[in-house]
Design a protein around this motif. Structure first.
Motif, mmCIF file in Angstrom:
data_model
loop_
_atom_site.group_PDB
_atom_site.id
_atom_site.type_symbol
_atom_site.label_atom_id
_atom_site.label_comp_id
_atom_site.label_asym_id
_atom_site.label_seq_id
_atom_site.Cartn_x
_atom_site.Cartn_y
_atom_site.Cartn_z
ATOM 1 N N TYR A 111 -5.212 4.787 -6.898
ATOM 2 C CA TYR A 111 -3.925 5.121 -5.977
ATOM 3 C C TYR A 111 -4.159 6.489 -5.929
ATOM 4 O O TYR A 111 -3.985 7.600 -6.855
ATOM 5 C CB TYR A 111 -2.614 4.654 -6.783
ATOM 6 C CG TYR A 111 -1.489 4.579 -5.907
ATOM 7 C CD1 TYR A 111 -0.947 3.466 -5.587
ATOM 8 C CD2 TYR A 111 -0.801 5.905 -5.467
ATOM 9 C CE1 TYR A 111 0.101 3.549 -4.833
ATOM 10 C CE2 TYR A 111 0.086 5.852 -4.713
ATOM 11 C CZ TYR A 111 0.560 4.445 -4.336
ATOM 12 O OH TYR A 111 1.716 4.468 -3.320
ATOM 13 N N TYR A 113 -3.440 9.981 -2.609
ATOM 14 C CA TYR A 113 -3.271 10.264 -1.074
ATOM 15 C C TYR A 113 -3.396 11.733 -0.723
ATOM 16 O O TYR A 113 -4.676 12.149 -1.734
ATOM 17 C CB TYR A 113 -1.854 9.977 -0.921
ATOM 18 C CG TYR A 113 -1.589 9.996 0.630
ATOM 19 C CD1 TYR A 113 -2.326 9.159 1.488
ATOM 20 C CD2 TYR A 113 -0.654 10.721 1.483
ATOM 21 C CE1 TYR A 113 -2.166 9.156 2.687
ATOM 22 C CE2 TYR A 113 -0.662 10.898 2.569
ATOM 23 C CZ TYR A 113 -1.376 9.972 3.192
ATOM 24 O OH TYR A 113 -1.403 9.897 4.568
ATOM 25 N N THR A 138 -7.350 0.289 -2.028
ATOM 26 C CA THR A 138 -5.822 0.496 -1.653
ATOM 27 C C THR A 138 -5.815 1.373 -0.305
ATOM 28 O O THR A 138 -6.473 2.403 -0.233
ATOM 29 C CB THR A 138 -5.390 1.469 -2.884
ATOM 30 O OG1 THR A 138 -5.696 0.866 -4.092
ATOM 31 C CG2 THR A 138 -3.867 1.556 -2.794
ATOM 32 N N ARG A 140 -4.063 3.225 2.422
ATOM 33 C CA ARG A 140 -3.077 4.283 2.390
ATOM 34 C C ARG A 140 -2.570 4.672 3.638
ATOM 35 O O ARG A 140 -3.255 5.546 4.387
ATOM 36 C CB ARG A 140 -3.934 5.522 1.775
ATOM 37 C CG ARG A 140 -4.191 5.506 0.331
ATOM 38 C CD ARG A 140 -5.290 6.492 -0.251
ATOM 39 N NE ARG A 140 -6.425 6.160 -0.003
ATOM 40 C CZ ARG A 140 -7.509 6.431 -0.479
ATOM 41 N NH1 ARG A 140 -7.334 7.318 -1.312
ATOM 42 N NH2 ARG A 140 -8.769 5.785 -0.141
ATOM 43 N N ALA A 361 -0.829 0.712 -0.496
ATOM 44 C CA ALA A 361 -0.222 1.594 -1.422
ATOM 45 C C ALA A 361 1.452 1.715 -1.289
ATOM 46 O O ALA A 361 2.086 1.735 -2.325
ATOM 47 C CB ALA A 361 -0.781 2.962 -1.238
ATOM 48 N N ALA A 386 -1.349 11.913 -5.814
ATOM 49 C CA ALA A 386 -0.072 11.049 -5.213
ATOM 50 C C ALA A 386 1.162 11.021 -6.404
ATOM 51 O O ALA A 386 0.521 10.947 -7.346
ATOM 52 C CB ALA A 386 -0.691 9.824 -4.829
#
Ligand SMILES: Nc1nc2c(c(=O)[nH]1)N[C@H]1C(S)=C(S)[C@@H](COP(=O)(O)OP(=O)(O)OC[C@H]3O[C@@H](n4cnc5c(=O)[nH]c(N)nc54)[C@H](O)[C@@H]3O)O[C@H]1N2
Ligand SMILES: Nc1nc2c(c(=O)[nH]1)N[C@H]1C(S)=C(S)[C@@H](COP(=O)(O)OP(=O)(O)OC[C@H]3O[C@@H](n4cnc5c(=O)[nH]c(N)nc54)[C@H](O)[C@@H]3O)O[C@H]1N2
Ligand code: SF4
Ligand SMILES: [Mo]
Length: 707
Positions: A111, A113, A138, A140, A361, A386
Motif C-alpha cells: 500500500y 502512494y 494494489t 492506486r 487502494a 501513504a
C-alpha cells in the motif's frame, strides 16, 4: 573558534504537488539549517509555500520516527519498543515467508502512494519488490486517473498547454482547482496574465481563496460541471462560434457531438447547476471569442460519478474554438505525459505473475471488512508513502480492518501517522535532504534534482534501501534490487529521448533542474495543426469503442484493468450518485452535499501533526451557509458534527456566504489522532465512472450542533 561553514545544495520538493519546486538546501555542521526556493527556476522563482518554507523543522521534529520499533501493546495503542534493523527485517521476512507458505504471496498487500514523489525513493523499490514477490497488485487511483482516462481518450498523452504559456493567455478558466493553495507557482503566472489584461474565471463549488481573486467566480453545485460544459458546447455550436477549419481538419466526431449537444441547452444546465442560463451563454461566448484561451483543470473535476465524462466535455472545448492554435491556448491537465520517465524499469510491471489479483487502494477498508477480495485472505499489508486512515474513504472500515490482531502491518514512515499507529513493525524512513533523487514532476516541464546533503537522523534509511535490504534477504536477484541510488537514476530516465536532448545527470546535479526539450513557453503550441497523440491523430470528440481503463504509465506500475466496461463514446452530463434527484431516500436523511478539498496549510496529511502548521491552518472547520445553520440552530464558532451512514467527524462551524445553501465544505488532512474523526469518515469508497477515480465530491451528509 572557527565559524561553521555553510554550504548550499540543490533540492527538489518531494511532495505530491504540481509545483515540484526546485529548492536550495542550506547545510551547516552536517545539519540542514534552511531551505529556500531556487531563484533561477522559472516557476519556483525563489519562493516556497507556507508548508515547506521551514522544511528543516520537519527533518528534526521531535516526533520524528528514528528507530525501527515493534508493537508492544494492543493495536492502535501507540505502544512500541525500539528494536534493531536486523530484528525488524528478520521478523518481517519470517512472517512473510510463513504467510507465503500457508496462503501464497497474494495474501500480502502493498500500500503506497506519492507521499514521496522521487523516482528512486517514491516510485521505485516497493513496486518492483512486491511485483517480484507475486503479492496482490494494489491499484492506486487516488488522484487524476479519471481525469487521465478522459484525457487519453480525447487528446492522448500530450502535456497540453505549458503552464508557463498561460502568461500569453487572454482568457483563463481555472476549473475546480484552488491554485492559490494547491498550485501557487502557477497562480503567480495567472496573476501576471491577469495584470496584462487576461480575464480570470474560476469555476468552483464554493468561494475558495482562488475564486476570491478571480474576475468572475462561477459556483455550480458540486458534480454538475458536466452539464455546464455541455451547455457551453451547445452555445458555441448554436451561435456559430466554432472554428470550422480546425474542427474539420483536426477533430473526429463533430456531427455526433453536435447532435448530443442539441438538447443540452443553457436552460437545461441552469436547472442542474444552479447557474443562470445567461451566465452560461456569456461564459461560452467570452471563452470562444477571446484568444488565446487557456483552461486549467483541477483533480476535483473527476470526483463524482460523472467526473470522467465531465473532463471529456471540457477537453472538447479548445478543439471546437481552435484555442489550440495559439501559444497559451488549450488545456493544462498534467504535463507529466511528456516526461521521459521509464516506469517500466522503475516499477517492473513485467514481474507481475499472470493472473495476479488487483485490489483498489481506495477500497482497502471494504477489502479488510465487508468485501474481502476473491483468493487468499489478506494477512499482511506494508504501507509506505501513504496514509490511508486519513486520506482514503470509509475510514471507519479501514480502522476496523487494521485493528485485526491477525493482520501483520508494516509501516515505513517519518512519523507515527494515523495509519502507522496500527503497525506491528515501524520502519524509520529518510526525508528530503537525506537522499539523492530526481523528483517526478506532474505540473511543469522541468526535470527536478534532489541532492543528498545531510545524513538521516537516528537510524532512518531511504525507502529504496529498505526494499534493497528486504530483497537481499528474500534472495531476489534482479538488477533493480542491486543498483545504487545513482545507478537507479541512470536507468529510470530515458536520457536518449528527444525531450532529454542536452540533459544528463551531471547537468542536473549541477543546475538542480533542466527544462525538457518540448518547446519554450513563448513558442509552444503543440496542437496548432492537430498532431494529437490519439489513434486517429485528431482530437476525439467521439471515442468509438472506448472502454474504461486505469492509465498505466502515469500512475505507473501496471497497465490498468483490461478490458473495462464499455463507455459512452460521447461526453455528457452524468449525475452524481448522492443527490436528491438520484437518491431521494438518502437525501432525506442527509440533505447536504459536502466537498473536502485540500487544506492551505497542510500537504494532504503531512504537516497536520506540527504545532506551527496547525496554528497557521487553524482547527478543522465546517463552512456552512447561514440558511442551513439557522435551520439547525448552529451558531458561529460552535462545534458541529458532520455525519452520514458511513461515519462522522467534528469541526467548528464557520457560517459564511462563501458556500451556497445545500453545501458544506471541510478541508482535508487533519489527523484522526488529534481530532474527532476526519473528513474521510463520511466519504464513500464507490469509484466513479472512469479510471476508478474516487468520489470525494459525491457525498451527502447531515450537520448538527454538538452541545
Ligand atoms: N496546500 C496544499 N496544496 C496541495 C495539496 C494539499 O493537500 N495542500 N495536495 C496536492 C495534491 S495531492 C493535489 S492532487 C493537488 C490538488 O489540487 P486541486 O486540484 O486544487 O484540488 P482540491 O483542493 O481537492 O479541489 C480544488 C477545488 O475544487 C472544488 N471542487 C470540489 N468539487 C467540485 C466540483 O464538483 N465542481 C467544481 N467546479 N469545483 C469543485 C473545491 O471546492 C476546491 O476549491 O493539490 C496539491 N497541492
Ligand atoms: N476527502 C478527500 N480525500 C482525499 C483527497 C481530497 O481532496 N479529499 N485527495 C486525495 C489525493 S489528491 C491524494 S494525492 C491522496 C493522498 O494520499 P496520501 O499519499 O496517503 O497522503 P499523505 O498524507 O501525503 O501521506 C503520505 C504519507 O507518506 C509519508 N511519507 C512521506 N515521504 C515519505 C518517504 O520518503 N518514505 C516513507 N516511508 N514515507 C513517507 C508521510 O509521512 C505521510 O504519512 O489523498 C486523497 N484523499
Ligand atoms: S509543496 Fe508544492 S508549493 Fe510547496 S514547496 Fe513543495 S512543490 Fe513547492
Ligand atoms: Mo493528489
Amino acid at each position: 573558534m572557527a565559524e561553521p561553514i555553510k554550504t548550499t545544495h540543490p533540492g527538489g520538493c518531494p511532495h505530491d504537488c504540481p509545483d515540484t519546486c526546485s529548492m536550495i538546501f542550506e547545510v551547516e555542521d552536517g545539519k540542514l539549517t534552511g531551505v529556500k526556493g531556487n531563484p533561477d527556476h522559472p516557476m519556483t522563482r525563489g519562493g516556497l509555500c507556507v508548508k515547506l518554507k521551514d522544511y528543516e523543522k520537519r527533518h528534526y521534529h521531535p516526533d520524528r520516527l528514528l528507530y525501527p520499533m515493534r508493537r508492544s501493546g494492543p493495536k492502535g495503542s501507540g505502544q512500541f519498543t525500539r528494536i534493531s534493523w536486523d530484528e525488524a527485517l528478520d521478523e518481517i521476512v519470517s512472517r512473510w515467508q510463513a504467510i507465503i507458505a500457508e496462503h501464497g504471496p497474494q495474501a500480502i498487500v502493498p500500500y503506497s502512494y506519492l507521499g514521496n514523489q522521487g523516482l528512486v525513493h517514491g516510485l521505485n523499490g516497493g513496486d518492483a519488490f512486491f511485483n517480484r514477490m507475486g503479492a496482490t497488485v494494489t491499484e492506486r487511483t487516488f488522484c487524476g486517473e479519471g481525469s487521465s482516462t478522459a484525457w487519453l481518450l480525447t487528446v492522448g498523452p500530450t502535456a497540453g498547454v505549458d503552464p508557463e504559456s498561460f502568461i500569453h493567455a487572454k482568457y483563463i478558466i481555472i476549473w475546480a482547482c484552488n491554485s492559490v493553495s494547491t498550485n501557487l507557482h502557477h497562480w503567480h503566472i495567472v496573476k501576471e496574465a491577469q495584470k496584462q489584461g487576461a480575464k480570470v474565471v474560476v469555476i468552483d463549488a464554493y468561494a475558495s481563496r482562488t475564486a476570491k481573486e478571480a474576475d468572475w467566480h462561477i459556483a455550480p453545485k458540486p458534480g454538475t460541471d458536466g452539464a455546464l460544459a455541455m451547455a457551453m458546447i451547445h452555445t458555441i455550436i448554436e451561435e456559430g462560434l466554432i472554428d470550422q477549419d480546425y474542427v474539420d481538419n483536426y477533430t473526429v466526431g463533430f456531427p455526433e457531438l453536435a447532435e448530443r449537444a442539441l438538447t443540452r441547452t443553457p436552460e437545461w444546465a441552469a436547472e442542474i447547476t444552479g447557474i443562470p442560463a445567461d451566465d452560461i451563454r456569456e461564459l461560452a461566448r467570452e471563452y470562444a471569442v477571446t484568444q488565446p484561451a487557456a483552461i486549467r483543470i483541477g483533480v476535483a473535476l473527476e470526483r463524482h460519478h460523472g467526473g470522467g465524462q465531465t473532463i471529456r466535455a471540457v477537453a472538447c472545448l479548445p478543439a471546437l474554438t481552435g484555442a489550440w492554435r495559439h501559444v497559451g491556448g488549450g488545456i493544462l491537465q498534467f504535463p507529466v505525459w511528456e516526461h521521459p520517465y521509464r516506469f517500466d524499469v522503475i516499477c517492473r510491471p513485467d514481474l507481475i505473475p499472470e493472473g495476479t489479483r488487483v485490489i483498489n487502494a481506495l477500497q482497502i477498508g471494504r477489502a479488510l471488512t465487508i468485501d474481502p477480495p476473491a483468493g487468499p485472505p489478506i494477512k499482511s499489508i506494508m504501507c509506505w508513502n501513504a496514509n490511508p486512515v486519513t486520506q482514503a474513504p470509509e475510514t471507519d472500515r479501514i480502522v476496523e480492518g487494521l485493528k485485526n490482531e491477525d493482520l501483520f502491518l508494516v509501516s515505513a514512515e517519518h512519523f507515527i501517522s494515523d495509519t502507522a499507529l496500527y503497525a506491528d513493525i515501524l520502519l524509520p524512513a529518510s526525508m528530503g535532504a537525506e537522499m539523492e533523487d530526481v523528483i517526478l514532476s506532474w505540473g511543469h516541464l522541468y526535470l527536478t534534482y534532489n541532492a543528498k546533503c545531510v545524513e538521516s537522523p537516528g537510524e532512518a534509511i531511504p525507502n529504496n534501501e529498505i526494499f534493497r535490504r528486504l530483497a537481499a534477504r528474500l534472495g531476489f536477484q534482479e538488477d533493480n534490487f542491486k543498483w545504487s541510488d545513482a545507478e537507479c537514476l541512470e536507468h529510470y530516465i530515458d536520457w536518449d529521448a528527444p525531450a532529454c536532448k542536452g540533459i544528463d545527470l551531471a547537468i542536473l546535479r549541477k543546475q538542480g533542474f533542466a527544462r525538457l526539450n518540448v518547446g519554450t513557453k513563448d513558442d509552444r503550441a503543440p496542437h496548432k495543426e492537430g498532431n494529437f497523440p490519439t489513434p486517429s491523430g485528431k482530437c476525439q470528440l467521439i471515442a468509438d469503442g472506448a472502454t474504461n481503463f486505469v492509465p498505466g504509465p502515469f500512475r505507473q506500475m501496471y497497465d490498468g484493468l483490461q478490458p473495462g466496461e464499455a463507455l459512452d463514446p460521447l461526453p455528457d452530463y452524468v449525475p452524481s450518485r448522492e443527490t436528491a434527484a438520484t437518491n431521494p431516500e438518502l437525501a432525506k436523511r442527509y440533505p447536504l452535499n459536502i466537498v473536502s478539498p485540500k487544506s492551505h496549510g497542510f500537504l494532504n496529511s503531512c504537516y497536520a501533526n506540527m504545532e506551527n502548521k496547525i496554528q497557521g491552518q487553524g482547527e478543522q472547520f465546517v463552512l456552512i451557509n447561514a440558511l442551513d445553520a439557522d435551520q439547525r440552530g448552529i451558531r458561529q464558532g460552535e462545534k458541529v458534527r458532520v455525519f452520514n451512514g458511513r461515519g462522522a467527524f467534528a469541526g467548528v462551524a464557520k457560517i459564511s456566504e462563501d458556500v451556497k445553501p445545500g453545501l458544506v465544505v471541510a478541508t482535508l488532512g487533519y489527523w484522526r489522532q488529534l481530532n474527532d474523526g476526519t473528513v474521510n469518515s463520511i466519504s464513500s469508497a464507490e469509484l466513479v465512472n472512469m479510471g476508478n477515480a474516487p468520489s470525494f465530491s459525491d457525498n451527502l451528509v447531515q450537520v448538527e450542533a454538538l452541545q
